[in-house]
Design a protein around this motif. Sequence first.
Motif, mmCIF file in Angstrom:
data_model
loop_
_atom_site.group_PDB
_atom_site.id
_atom_site.type_symbol
_atom_site.label_atom_id
_atom_site.label_comp_id
_atom_site.label_asym_id
_atom_site.label_seq_id
_atom_site.Cartn_x
_atom_site.Cartn_y
_atom_site.Cartn_z
ATOM 1 N N PHE A 379 0.853 -1.190 0.000
ATOM 2 C CA PHE A 379 0.000 0.000 0.000
ATOM 3 C C PHE A 379 0.892 1.244 0.000
ATOM 4 C CE2 PHE A 379 -2.354 3.302 2.290
ATOM 5 C CZ PHE A 379 -3.537 3.326 1.549
ATOM 6 N N GLY A 380 0.659 2.130 -0.932
ATOM 7 C CA GLY A 380 1.470 3.340 -1.036
ATOM 8 C C GLY A 380 2.657 3.217 -1.967
ATOM 9 N N GLY A 381 2.869 2.017 -2.544
ATOM 10 C CA GLY A 381 3.952 1.835 -3.508
ATOM 11 C C GLY A 381 5.060 0.936 -2.996
ATOM 12 N N GLY A 382 5.785 0.370 -3.948
ATOM 13 C CA GLY A 382 6.892 -0.519 -3.609
ATOM 14 C C GLY A 382 6.443 -1.942 -3.342
ATOM 15 N N PHE A 383 7.415 -2.776 -2.964
ATOM 16 C CA PHE A 383 7.147 -4.184 -2.720
ATOM 17 C C PHE A 383 7.694 -4.581 -1.351
ATOM 18 C CE2 PHE A 383 6.905 -3.759 -7.269
ATOM 19 C CZ PHE A 383 5.874 -4.633 -7.634
ATOM 20 N N ARG A 417 1.915 -3.430 4.669
ATOM 21 C CA ARG A 417 0.493 -3.491 4.333
ATOM 22 C C ARG A 417 0.318 -3.823 2.853
ATOM 23 N NH1 ARG A 417 -3.918 1.450 5.142
ATOM 24 N NH2 ARG A 417 -5.590 0.513 3.879
ATOM 25 N N LEU A 418 -0.482 -4.841 2.557
ATOM 26 C CA LEU A 418 -0.728 -5.229 1.179
ATOM 27 C C LEU A 418 -1.544 -4.167 0.457
ATOM 28 C CD1 LEU A 418 -0.313 -8.080 2.753
ATOM 29 C CD2 LEU A 418 -1.321 -9.044 0.684
ATOM 30 N N ALA A 419 -1.204 -3.931 -0.813
ATOM 31 C CA ALA A 419 -1.950 -2.954 -1.610
ATOM 32 C C ALA A 419 -3.365 -3.436 -1.873
ATOM 33 C CB ALA A 419 -1.226 -2.690 -2.930
ATOM 34 N N LEU A 420 -3.539 -4.744 -2.049
ATOM 35 C CA LEU A 420 -4.861 -5.316 -2.309
ATOM 36 C C LEU A 420 -5.657 -5.307 -1.014
ATOM 37 C CD1 LEU A 420 -6.695 -6.756 -4.389
ATOM 38 C CD2 LEU A 420 -5.672 -8.920 -3.629
ATOM 39 N N ALA A 421 -6.683 -4.438 -0.947
ATOM 40 C CA ALA A 421 -7.409 -4.207 0.306
ATOM 41 C C ALA A 421 -8.055 -5.486 0.841
ATOM 42 C CB ALA A 421 -8.467 -3.128 0.097
ATOM 43 N N THR A 422 -8.598 -6.323 -0.053
ATOM 44 C CA THR A 422 -9.282 -7.537 0.398
ATOM 45 C C THR A 422 -8.318 -8.576 0.952
ATOM 46 O OG1 THR A 422 -9.200 -8.401 -1.868
ATOM 47 C CG2 THR A 422 -11.206 -7.233 -1.197
ATOM 48 N N ALA A 423 -7.028 -8.412 0.692
ATOM 49 C CA ALA A 423 -6.025 -9.363 1.180
ATOM 50 C C ALA A 423 -5.273 -8.850 2.393
ATOM 51 C CB ALA A 423 -5.032 -9.689 0.066
ATOM 52 N N ARG A 424 -5.594 -7.639 2.853
ATOM 53 C CA ARG A 424 -4.842 -7.025 3.943
ATOM 54 C C ARG A 424 -4.924 -7.845 5.228
ATOM 55 N NH1 ARG A 424 -6.071 -1.287 7.094
ATOM 56 N NH2 ARG A 424 -4.198 -1.371 8.430
ATOM 57 N N LYS A 425 -3.817 -7.908 5.968
ATOM 58 C CA LYS A 425 -3.733 -8.565 7.264
ATOM 59 C C LYS A 425 -3.556 -7.478 8.325
ATOM 60 C CE LYS A 425 -3.845 -12.367 4.959
ATOM 61 N NZ LYS A 425 -5.135 -13.096 4.850
ATOM 62 N N ALA A 426 -4.660 -6.928 8.789
ATOM 63 C CA ALA A 426 -4.632 -5.784 9.698
ATOM 64 C C ALA A 426 -4.364 -6.220 11.137
ATOM 65 C CB ALA A 426 -5.966 -5.038 9.626
ATOM 66 N N ASP A 427 -3.906 -5.255 11.954
ATOM 67 C CA ASP A 427 -3.704 -5.521 13.384
ATOM 68 C C ASP A 427 -4.975 -6.141 13.966
ATOM 69 O OD1 ASP A 427 -1.284 -4.321 13.069
ATOM 70 O OD2 ASP A 427 -1.685 -2.615 14.388
#
Length: 439
Positions: A379-383, A417-427
């Motif tokens: 999220f926000g760019g880069g890998f 944080r993953l760019a793909l929102a549906t794949a995010r692993k949030a706190d």
Amino acid sequence: MQSNSSFTLSQASIALLLGMAALQAPVASAEEALPEYTFMDAIKTGKNLTSFRLRYENVDQANRSETGEGLTLRSLVGWQTAPYKNFSFGIQLINVSKAIDDYDDRAMNQPQPGMGNYPAIVDPDNTDINQVYVDWTGIKNNKIRLGRQSVKLDNVRFIGNVEFRQVMQVFDGIALENKSIKDTEIYLAHFERVKQITEKMRNGNLDIANIKYRISPSESLVGYGYFNNFNDLGFNQNNNLGAGADASNKTLGLRLDGTRKVNDDWKVLYTAEYAKQTDYSGGDKNIDAHYARLGGGAMYGTWYVRFDHELLSSNDGLYAFQTPFGTNHLFQGWADQFLVTPRFGIKDNYISFGGKPVDSVLLQAEYHVFTSDEDFAKFGGGFGDKYGKELDLGATWNVNSKLMLKAEYANFKEDDRLALATARKADTEKVWLTAMYTF
């Protein structure tokens, strides 16, 4: 789907094993014979399958505005008869009811209407037949079970009943357990339906071959094959296969696991396992990944410490190794962030510690560091490749032979944080308080 051919293969395998067992097993002497019950005695002297489990669960998740809270009661009521003319019958009913339901219960594997701001707690209301089966034990050292059944193999990584959740996973079909060969246990099964923890029933074919050789009472070598012809078990989108793809796959593997005594106080713990998962029976050609686990540790008295590395690989971000029939809550952290393997795969390096300060109390702790097998867009760019870290703590008190109390805690902290929102692993922070009474 290749239902007819798969079922024929399973029938042939079971018939072959029964034939082998009949040739190998000597006729039981009068002293070895099982008691011959009358029909009513068989019912009265059977096995109770009844338990009640009350659980409170609290979930605080960074990408949900509300805190999830659930208080649920699972009632299992059932009985299995003793053998009557080599047959025994078992039936178990299930009811899951909610007292507090401030959560998304994911019933039928769908978001619960009006609960989009709440975290998921996968404990839907449910009233059903949990298990119903008939066992036949007409050949020594063999048992055939036909019907709806709970199944747990090895460490339940690949085949389990997900009994942590209030609605268990159960399978419809036929299974054979064979112990005719010394120190060897053979399990063959063919299942055509699976009821998942969301209470969704899925149709397909699952053929199982699991052969365990016991090196010693505490050490074993297992070879297994799991042939999954279910088109979709609810994870296709997570794997970039697409909703219409065929997820049929086969998994072949070997597992070496055990505890080796050094002296009266010390034991060595070890595990080594490898499996390959590829497309099967029309499955998508992107299904190509592998599983590996290597770990070990030491045990002093009732206390243990061990370090493990577990890998579920990715096929260039198109597909990752899946364990859709396993009790996945027990692996890769208790916060359930990785019940479905992300398409980028996962590496889990973790240390676990536990023991019994007194005979009736078990303490457990785990610390995990999660990274991906393939880099992902952040999220926000880069890998990046760092999913996050997790601490898990648990305490179990067996008050007596029937009553068990448990408190558990899980805290997952997100890194990249993953760019793909549906794949995010949030706190995510979770607390469970459980009381279970077993008859």
